[in-house]
Design a protein around this motif. Structure first.
Motif, short mmCIF file in Angstrom:
data_model
loop_
_atom_site.label_atom_id
_atom_site.label_comp_id
_atom_site.label_asym_id
_atom_site.label_seq_id
_atom_site.Cartn_x
_atom_site.Cartn_y
_atom_site.Cartn_z
N ARG A 41 0.86 -1.27 0.01
CA ARG A 41 -0.12 0.07 -0.05
C ARG A 41 1.01 1.45 -0.06
NH1 ARG A 41 -1.77 3.38 4.05
NH2 ARG A 41 -3.91 4.30 3.79
N GLU A 42 2.10 1.21 0.56
CA GLU A 42 3.08 2.53 0.92
C GLU A 42 4.01 2.46 -0.13
OE1 GLU A 42 1.80 3.71 5.50
OE2 GLU A 42 3.86 3.13 4.93
N LEU A 79 9.69 -3.14 7.15
CA LEU A 79 9.60 -1.97 6.29
C LEU A 79 8.34 -1.27 6.69
CD1 LEU A 79 10.04 -3.99 2.83
CD2 LEU A 79 11.29 -1.94 3.66
N ALA A 80 7.40 -2.26 7.23
CA ALA A 80 5.87 -1.39 7.78
C ALA A 80 6.09 -0.43 8.79
CB ALA A 80 4.85 -2.51 7.96
N ARG A 81 7.40 -0.48 9.60
CA ARG A 81 7.58 0.38 10.75
C ARG A 81 7.82 1.57 10.10
NH1 ARG A 81 8.06 -1.37 15.85
NH2 ARG A 81 7.98 -3.69 16.28
N ARG A 82 8.41 2.01 9.02
CA ARG A 82 8.56 3.39 8.63
C ARG A 82 7.60 3.72 7.59
NH1 ARG A 82 13.22 0.70 7.42
NH2 ARG A 82 13.15 1.50 5.24
N PRO A 83 7.03 4.95 7.65
CA PRO A 83 6.03 5.31 6.68
C PRO A 83 6.84 5.28 5.30
CG PRO A 83 6.01 6.69 8.56
CD PRO A 83 7.09 5.59 8.80
N GLY A 84 6.20 4.62 4.08
CA GLY A 84 7.00 4.63 2.93
C GLY A 84 6.27 5.66 1.92
N GLY A 85 7.31 5.70 0.91
CA GLY A 85 6.52 6.70 -0.22
C GLY A 85 6.51 8.10 0.45
N VAL A 86 5.71 8.73 -0.19
CA VAL A 86 5.20 10.12 0.23
C VAL A 86 5.07 10.23 1.43
CG1 VAL A 86 2.87 10.22 -0.36
CG2 VAL A 86 4.00 12.20 -0.59
N TYR A 87 4.50 9.39 2.22
CA TYR A 87 4.05 9.41 3.64
C TYR A 87 5.31 9.57 4.63
CZ TYR A 87 -0.37 7.50 1.89
OH TYR A 87 -1.54 6.96 1.14
N GLY A 88 6.42 8.84 4.23
CA GLY A 88 7.56 9.17 4.69
C GLY A 88 8.22 10.52 4.84
N LEU A 89 7.75 11.35 3.81
CA LEU A 89 8.26 12.59 3.53
C LEU A 89 7.41 13.52 4.08
CD1 LEU A 89 9.25 12.41 -0.23
CD2 LEU A 89 10.91 12.16 1.68
N LEU A 90 6.11 13.29 4.21
CA LEU A 90 5.23 14.44 4.88
C LEU A 90 4.35 13.74 6.03
CD1 LEU A 90 3.76 15.25 1.22
CD2 LEU A 90 5.48 16.69 2.81
N PRO A 91 4.84 13.80 7.22
CA PRO A 91 4.20 13.33 8.17
C PRO A 91 2.70 13.61 8.47
CG PRO A 91 6.52 13.90 8.92
CD PRO A 91 6.33 14.48 7.63
N ALA A 92 2.42 14.89 8.04
CA ALA A 92 1.08 15.44 8.37
C ALA A 92 0.38 14.69 7.29
CB ALA A 92 1.12 16.81 7.92
N LEU A 93 0.77 14.37 6.09
CA LEU A 93 -0.08 13.35 5.30
C LEU A 93 -0.21 11.90 5.74
CD1 LEU A 93 -1.66 13.24 2.42
CD2 LEU A 93 0.53 12.52 1.60
N ASP A 94 0.66 11.42 6.40
CA ASP A 94 0.66 10.26 6.97
C ASP A 94 -0.50 10.31 8.21
OD1 ASP A 94 1.80 7.29 7.83
OD2 ASP A 94 2.54 8.25 9.39
N GLU A 95 -0.45 11.29 8.85
CA GLU A 95 -1.40 11.38 10.02
C GLU A 95 -2.70 11.31 9.30
OE1 GLU A 95 -2.62 12.26 14.05
OE2 GLU A 95 -1.22 10.97 12.85
N ALA A 96 -2.96 12.16 8.22
CA ALA A 96 -4.32 12.53 7.70
C ALA A 96 -4.74 11.32 7.08
CB ALA A 96 -4.36 13.68 6.73
N VAL A 97 -4.02 10.43 6.26
CA VAL A 97 -4.37 9.37 5.64
C VAL A 97 -4.33 8.13 6.10
CG1 VAL A 97 -3.94 7.95 3.33
CG2 VAL A 97 -3.77 10.48 3.29
N ASN A 98 -3.28 7.81 7.16
CA ASN A 98 -3.27 6.40 7.71
C ASN A 98 -3.57 6.25 9.20
OD1 ASN A 98 -1.87 5.48 5.38
ND2 ASN A 98 0.22 6.33 5.88
#
Length: 209
Positions: A41-42, A79-98
């Protein structure tokens, strides 16, 4: 730590403890299948559309199978422990989406094990989940066979399902309402009131995004 990061860490800790063959609430998936899904997914944007779009689901499933077969389970969890792709670059997006995605999958693993009990969530996470449930109720309950009134313990009411006609009242804490609306009705600690036939049909309905 964001709520998404907290759920990610707790889920991966649990996956490490249980190993690759433990059950989950996702039909046909063990813990190794679920963690492969998270990684795909990521980290495989080419396969992401098939998670939501049935015509593309076959390709996504084949990518997930190859991911599972090609990587040792501990590596997938790492691998799952670390936000992948764009989510790893944008913590705010990780919070909003994941946040909700990781919360639900954390509970998919927890609630498939013996003697599980609901967690006492932090007040701000409970409120965040409720806001997302209230905003997404129409989408998540679009396949409900009857109208649904969601009552959050602690305050809040929202509607979903068909407008007009019979309704079922569903009452619980925000996390339990989320699990119910995501299609985990049999593992959500909620109270349902309404016609018994309507309640039965709602319990068996295919809910979720």
């Amino acid at each position: 730590m964001t709520h998404a990061r907290g759920e990610r860490t707790a889920l991966c800790d649990l996956l490490d403890r249980l190993g690759p063959d433990a059950p989950t609430l996702c039909a046909g998936w063990t813990t190794s299948d679920l963690v492969a899904h998270l990684v795909v997914r990521e980290r495989r944007p080419d396969a992401m559309p098939g998670i939501a779009l049935k015509p593309l689901a076959g390709y996504t499933a084949s990518v997930q199978r190859r991911m599972k077969a090609g990587h040792p389970y501990p590596e997938l969890v790492r691998l799952a422990r670390r936000p992948g792709g764009v989510y790893g670059l944008l913590p705010a997006l990780d919070e909003a989406v994941n946040t909700l995605e990781l919360f639900v999958h954390h509970e998919d693993v927890r609630r498939a094990q013996p003697s599980w009990e609901p967690r006492q969530l932090p007040a701000d996470l409970d409120l965040l989940i409720w806001k997302r449930v209230a905003a997404g109720a129409r989408l998540m309950l679009r396949k409900a066979p009857v109208g649904v009134v969601l009552h959050r313990l602690g305050g809040g009411v929202t509607l979903g399902g068909p407008r007009g006609g019979a309704r079922v009242e569903v009452t619980g804490r925000a996390g339990e309402l989320l699990m119910f609306c995501f299609g985990r009705q049999s593992h959500a600690r909620v109270d349902l009131t309404g016609d018994p036939g309507d309640i039965g049909r709602l319990r068996e309905a295919s809910l979720g995004v």
